[in-house]
Design an enzyme around this catalytic site. Structure first.
Site, PDB file in Angstrom:
ATOM      1  N   ASN A  10     -10.919  -7.967  -6.581  1.00 55.62           N
ATOM      2  CA  ASN A  10     -10.963  -9.509  -5.778  1.00 55.62           C
ATOM      3  C   ASN A  10     -12.015  -9.199  -4.764  1.00 55.62           C
ATOM      4  OD1 ASN A  10     -10.365 -11.690  -4.163  1.00 55.62           O
ATOM      5  ND2 ASN A  10      -8.421 -10.831  -3.557  1.00 55.62           N
ATOM      6  N   LYS A  12     -13.100 -11.284  -2.474  1.00 58.79           N
ATOM      7  CA  LYS A  12     -12.590 -12.150  -1.174  1.00 58.79           C
ATOM      8  C   LYS A  12     -13.824 -12.906  -0.701  1.00 58.79           C
ATOM      9  CE  LYS A  12      -8.786  -9.134  -0.397  1.00 58.79           C
ATOM     10  NZ  LYS A  12      -8.024  -8.377   0.513  1.00 58.79           N
ATOM     11  N   HIS A  96      -2.199 -15.598  -3.328  1.00 59.49           N
ATOM     12  CA  HIS A  96      -2.653 -14.229  -2.619  1.00 59.49           C
ATOM     13  C   HIS A  96      -2.202 -14.344  -1.234  1.00 59.49           C
ATOM     14  CE1 HIS A  96      -4.974 -11.129  -0.500  1.00 59.49           C
ATOM     15  NE2 HIS A  96      -5.163 -10.578  -1.692  1.00 59.49           N
ATOM     16  N   GLU A  98      -3.230 -13.440   1.483  1.00 62.55           N
ATOM     17  CA  GLU A  98      -4.178 -14.036   2.608  1.00 62.55           C
ATOM     18  C   GLU A  98      -3.921 -15.747   2.606  1.00 62.55           C
ATOM     19  OE1 GLU A  98      -7.452 -11.981   1.552  1.00 62.55           O
ATOM     20  OE2 GLU A  98      -6.415  -9.953   2.297  1.00 62.55           O
ATOM     21  N   GLU A 168       1.729  -7.120  -4.527  1.00 64.78           N
ATOM     22  CA  GLU A 168       0.869  -6.585  -3.418  1.00 64.78           C
ATOM     23  C   GLU A 168       1.617  -6.547  -1.794  1.00 64.78           C
ATOM     24  OE1 GLU A 168      -3.500  -7.195  -4.264  1.00 64.78           O
ATOM     25  OE2 GLU A 168      -2.737  -9.022  -3.439  1.00 64.78           O
ATOM     26  N   GLY A 174      -5.547  -3.663   2.762  1.00 65.46           N
ATOM     27  CA  GLY A 174      -6.858  -3.600   3.568  1.00 65.46           C
ATOM     28  C   GLY A 174      -6.438  -2.810   4.614  1.00 65.46           C
ATOM     29  N   SER A 214      -5.202  -1.510  -0.879  1.00 64.43           N
ATOM     30  CA  SER A 214      -5.523  -0.049  -0.658  1.00 64.43           C
ATOM     31  C   SER A 214      -5.814   1.024  -2.010  1.00 64.43           C
ATOM     32  CB  SER A 214      -5.258   0.463   0.445  1.00 64.43           C
ATOM     33  OG  SER A 214      -5.201  -0.204   1.675  1.00 64.43           O
ATOM     34  N   GLY A 235      -9.247  -5.014  -3.684  1.00 59.06           N
ATOM     35  CA  GLY A 235     -10.017  -5.663  -2.901  1.00 59.06           C
ATOM     36  C   GLY A 235     -11.251  -4.756  -2.258  1.00 59.06           C
TER      37      GLY A 235
HETATM   38  P1  PGA Z   1      -7.312  -4.097  -0.739  1.00 53.67           P
HETATM   39  O1  PGA Z   1      -7.221  -5.743  -1.198  1.00 53.67           O
HETATM   40  O2  PGA Z   1      -7.541  -3.537  -2.052  1.00 53.67           O
HETATM   41  O3  PGA Z   1      -8.637  -4.254   0.186  1.00 53.67           O
HETATM   42  O4  PGA Z   1      -6.368  -3.522   0.114  1.00 53.67           O
HETATM   43  C1  PGA Z   1      -6.221  -5.880  -2.243  1.00 53.67           C
HETATM   44  C2  PGA Z   1      -6.039  -7.346  -2.465  1.00 53.67           C
HETATM   45  O5  PGA Z   1      -5.825  -8.154  -1.198  1.00 53.67           O
HETATM   46  O6  PGA Z   1      -5.921  -7.923  -3.538  1.00 53.67           O
END
Ligand code: PGA
Length: 253
Positions: A10, A12, A96, A98, A168, A174, A214, A235
């Site tokens: 992803n 983003k 997601h 976010e 998630e 993140g 992460s 991500g």
């Molecule tokens: P991240 O994001 O791997 O940067 O933690 C994962 C995601 O939001 O899908």
């Protein structure tokens, strides 16, 4: 029957078209020989068409990061399912955290998006997961259950079959704080049992559940050894071809 592992990147709100094309080219090369893992990348909308063309002839599937449920019309700033389908998207990420956190996404709007995606033949990566506060209050399972019931409301068994879920935990996204393989597995097992109740044991056994939050080349193997973890939604570590391909090649680690 085993579930084919599925690793999705992803991107983003990262990568201009030029940068996205560079990354797609590198991934095509470094993943050319991978055949026992399904791989998808989700560039930002502006780069989808170009990256889709670049990936033609490769096994990397194109994914979008969101869609709007209406067919067309006066919805400034939105993207319809047909627009994504036309340019070759196979998957779309929906719900997601976010989107839920910053853009007012609710279980109800997630449900509308999921139904619209299925109607247009787009497979869904349906994201769910609890916040740190919810985990600390012991609400992880009830939150995940509510998100599943709301997001999948009215969805028929045949529509659910091609779906992918992504667990998630918001506190792991993140932040560099990954859930331990055991912590993740506990929730994945709960999700699979819930799918069994909503649909059937057979369908629950087929649906893939990714872990996200992460994920790195260092922790992917431990996660993938868990019975109910079938892949990852990545991500930060998907923004470089080298780290992403290490994650995809987790068996070689
Ligand atoms: P991240 O994001 O791997 O940067 O933690 C994962 C995601 O939001 O899908």
């Amino acid at each position: 029957m085993g579930r084919l592992p599925f690793i999705a990147g992803n991107w983003k709100m990262n990568k201009t078209v030029g940068e996205a094309l560079d990354l797609a080219r590198q991934m095509k090369t470094s993943l050319a020989k991978v055949d026992s893992v399904e791989v998808a990348v989700a560039p930002p909308f502006t780069a989808l068409f170009a990256v889709g063309n670049e990936l033609k002839g490769s096994r990397i599937v194109l994914a979008a990061q969101n869609l709007f449920w209406e067919e067309k019309g006066a919805f400034t700033g939105e993207i319809s399912p047909a627009m994504l389908k036309e340019i070759g998207c196979g998957y779309v990420i929906i719900g997601h955290s976010e989107r839920r956190q910053y853009f007012g996404e609710t279980d109800e709007t997630v449900n509308r998006r999921i139904k619209a995606a299925f109607k247009h033949g787009l497979k869904v990566i349906f994201c769910i997961g609890e916040t740190l506060q919810e985990r600390e209050e012991g609400k992880t399972f009830s939150v995940v259950e509510r998100q599943m019931e709301g997001g999948l409301k009215g969805l028929k068994t045949e529509e659910a079959r091609p779906m992918v879920l992504a667990y998630e935990p918001v506190w792991a996204i993140g932040t560099g704080k990954t859930a331990t393989p055991e912590q993740a597995e506990e929730v994945h097992r709960f999700i699979r049992n819930k799918l069994g109740g909503l649909y059937s044991r057979e369908i629950a056994g087929e649906i893939r559940i990714q872990y996200g939050g992460s994920v790195t080349p260092e922790n992917i193997k431990g996660l993938m050894t868990q019975e109910d973890i079938d892949g990852a939604l990545v991500g930060g570590a998907s923004l470089q071809a080298e780290t992403f391909s290490k994650i995809v090649r987790f068996r070689e680690i």
